[in-house]
Design an enzyme around this catalytic site. Structure first.
Site, PDB file in Angstrom:
ATOM      1  N   GLU A  79       0.795  -1.225   0.000  1.00 50.54           N
ATOM      2  CA  GLU A  79       0.000   0.000   0.000  1.00 50.54           C
ATOM      3  C   GLU A  79       0.833   1.284   0.000  1.00 50.54           C
ATOM      4  O   GLU A  79       0.922   1.998   1.010  1.00 50.54           O
ATOM      5  CB  GLU A  79      -0.963  -0.014   1.199  1.00 50.54           C
ATOM      6  CG  GLU A  79      -1.894  -1.207   1.176  1.00 50.54           C
ATOM      7  CD  GLU A  79      -2.991  -1.157   2.230  1.00 50.54           C
ATOM      8  OE1 GLU A  79      -2.908  -0.324   3.135  1.00 50.54           O
ATOM      9  OE2 GLU A  79      -3.941  -1.953   2.130  1.00 50.54           O
ATOM     10  N   GLU A  81      -6.123  -8.084  -0.271  1.00 50.46           N
ATOM     11  CA  GLU A  81      -6.738  -7.880   1.047  1.00 50.46           C
ATOM     12  C   GLU A  81      -8.191  -7.495   0.861  1.00 50.46           C
ATOM     13  O   GLU A  81      -8.504  -6.640   0.026  1.00 50.46           O
ATOM     14  CB  GLU A  81      -6.075  -6.741   1.844  1.00 50.46           C
ATOM     15  CG  GLU A  81      -4.755  -7.065   2.448  1.00 50.46           C
ATOM     16  CD  GLU A  81      -4.184  -5.910   3.286  1.00 50.46           C
ATOM     17  OE1 GLU A  81      -4.966  -5.068   3.782  1.00 50.46           O
ATOM     18  OE2 GLU A  81      -2.957  -5.866   3.427  1.00 50.46           O
TER      19      GLU A  81
HETATM   20  C1  FCB Z   1      -4.777  -2.346   5.239  1.00 47.47           C
HETATM   21  C2  FCB Z   1      -3.446  -2.799   5.785  1.00 47.47           C
HETATM   22  C3  FCB Z   1      -3.542  -3.892   6.813  1.00 47.47           C
HETATM   23  C4  FCB Z   1      -4.731  -3.686   7.718  1.00 47.47           C
HETATM   24  C5  FCB Z   1      -5.979  -3.475   6.913  1.00 47.47           C
HETATM   25  C6  FCB Z   1      -7.230  -3.341   7.743  1.00 47.47           C
HETATM   26  O1  FCB Z   1      -4.679  -1.032   4.796  1.00 47.47           O
HETATM   27  O2  FCB Z   1      -2.618  -3.256   4.754  1.00 47.47           O
HETATM   28  O3  FCB Z   1      -2.326  -3.947   7.509  1.00 47.47           O
HETATM   29  O4  FCB Z   1      -4.470  -2.636   8.578  1.00 47.47           O
HETATM   30  O5  FCB Z   1      -5.830  -2.333   6.135  1.00 47.47           O
END
Ligand code: FCB
Length: 435
Positions: free
Chosen positions: A167, A352
């Site tokens: 990210e 994610e």
């Molecule tokens: C993302 C992150 C991860 C976690 C999720 C909820 O931005 O990569 O580490 O904090 O959000």
């Protein structure tokens, strides 16, 4: 959840994700201090001043946690190595015990039939490098390349995939402009430099890995869908700026070798000299794009402030414990947009997706995952080459500035006893992933 594996394209991979600082217990095993330790120790930054010193104590419970991943039937485990665990000072000396831990992790996954997907940087910058300006410093790509080579030489022969940086928007904007994450700066010049150096460091790391003969290299970005709060031209323009900063800056840099005009309007005066010459490195060809997706935002113009002159409007409808709006169609839109405008036939992984909820059992999490998996299916039906979907997260963990109270896990963690208990969502996924 009523899916079977046959409901997704051939070879589609399911998985779960975690990151080093959020689960390992950073006080163990010779890891060096990180900027998250000092950020958390500064009052006002993190709920209850919580840090990752112990976290889930994954460092001492590796086998138990790997068994949970296997029990889930996950094809892939996305994890990260901590730079400060591998190189406590960020450069130079290597902590052999730290590398040995990751070696055992990778072998433990392979023994259990799970593919290791490594991220090299998930935010715990060694303090020694933060002291030298961290992501603001133009030497960062060299330091990161050195660390990349150390890890890649040790683990590279057994990884399924590698992504350098988790990210980049969070590393650059959230941490240097919004000040919500370490190092907690609110400074436009620091932001411009961090945003550029993070992409350049990514590119250097890809070159290092290619040089070592590694394959299946990607980039993991978080994207947020932005909707204009009204049809007024100024709200539409503010939304375009938000989208440019959050999404198009990174997609543009990685896949087109350009930064969007709406970002340059604000950041150009502060970018490091010669930034235009770095795109050859930033654009080092990738094998996949990783999309981290959680929510959307409604954006309006803000007349009383300089660039970027936008404001977020309150979220609507059902929210997660993070206060994030549940809006699965944005995932569908994003996947198709990324493929159409930037990545073409390149495989896209949802690296994610998940929700914070303290409820157990957790039918709300099952519903969230169900709706987002349907959004993935809709994107596939529209022709987006989505090749996998990884849930955030395997287990409850340290949710950064929000400490331990936001629970994203498929597995419940009691932070007193550290007992792990699979939730209903774990069992729901295991029922079809194992089939
Ligand atoms: C993302 C992150 C991860 C976690 C999720 C909820 O931005 O990569 O580490 O904090 O959000």
């Amino acid at each position: 959840m009523n899916f079977t594996r046959a409901d997704f394209p051939d070879g589609f991979r399911f998985g779960v994700a975690t990151s080093a600082y959020q689960i390992e217990g950073h006080q163990f095993g010779g890891a060096g201090p990180t900027h998250w330790d000092s950020f958390a120790a500064t009052p006002g930054n993190v709920v209850r001043f919580e840090d990752g010193a112990r976290a889930c104590d994954h460092y001492h419970r590796l086998d138990e946690d790997l068994d949970l991943i296997q029990g889930l039937g996950a094809d892939v485990y996305r994890f990260s190595t901590s730079w400060a665990r591998v190189m406590p000072e960020g450069t130079g000396a290597v902590n052999g015990e730290g590398l040995d831990f990751y070696d055992r992790l990778v072998d433990g996954l392979l023994e259990r039939g799970v593919s290791p997907a490594l991220t090299l940087y998930h935010w715990e910058l060694p303090q020694a490098l933060a002291d030298r300006g961290g992501w603001r410093n133009a030497d960062m790509p060299h330091w990161f390349a050195e660390y990349t080579e150390v890890v890649a030489r040790r683990l590279g022969d057994r990884l399924w995939s590698l992504a350098p940086i988790n990210e980049p928007w969070c590393v650059g904007w959230l941490s240097h402009f919004d000040g919500h994450h370490a190092p907690g700066l609110r400074d436009i010049r620091a932001t411009a430099r961090a945003m550029h150096h993070v992409l350049l460091s990514h590119g250097r790391a890809i070159q290092v890995c290619k040089g070592l003969g590694m394959q299946n290299l990607g980039a993991v970005c978080n994207f947020e869908w932005a909707t204009a709060a009204s049809d007024a031209p100024e709200d539409m323009a503010a939304t375009a700026r938000y989208d440019a900063i959050y999404n198009r800056f990174f997609l543009g840099g990685l896949f087109k070798g350009e930064y969007p005009a709406e970002v340059l309007e604000g950041l150009a005066p502060y970018l490091p000299a010669g930034w235009q010459d770095d795109f050859a490195t930033i654009q080092s060809p990738l094998d996949w794009l990783g999309v981290n997706f959680y929510t959307r935002k409604r954006i309006a113009h803000r007349a009383d402030a300089p660039w970027p002159a936008y404001q977020e409007r309150p979220p609507q409808g059902p929210l997660t414990d993070m206060g994030w709006e549940i809006y699965p169609d944005a995932l569908h839109q994003f996947l198709t947009r990324a493929a159409r405008e930037y990545t073409g036939d390149l495989p896209i992984y949802v690296t994610e997706n998940g929700m914070a909820s303290a409820t157990t059992p957790d039918p709300d999490r099952i519903a969230y995952l169900d709706e987002h998996l349907r959004a993935v299916q809709a994107a596939v039906a529209d022709g987006a080459p989505v090749a996998g979907y990884f849930v955030w997260s395997l287990m409850d963990n340290y949710e950064w500035a929000l400490g331990y109270e936001k629970r994203f896990g498929l597995v419940h963690v009691d932070f007193e006893t550290l007992a792990r208990t699979p939730k209903a969502s774990y069992h729901a996924l295991a029922d079809w992933w194992r089939s």
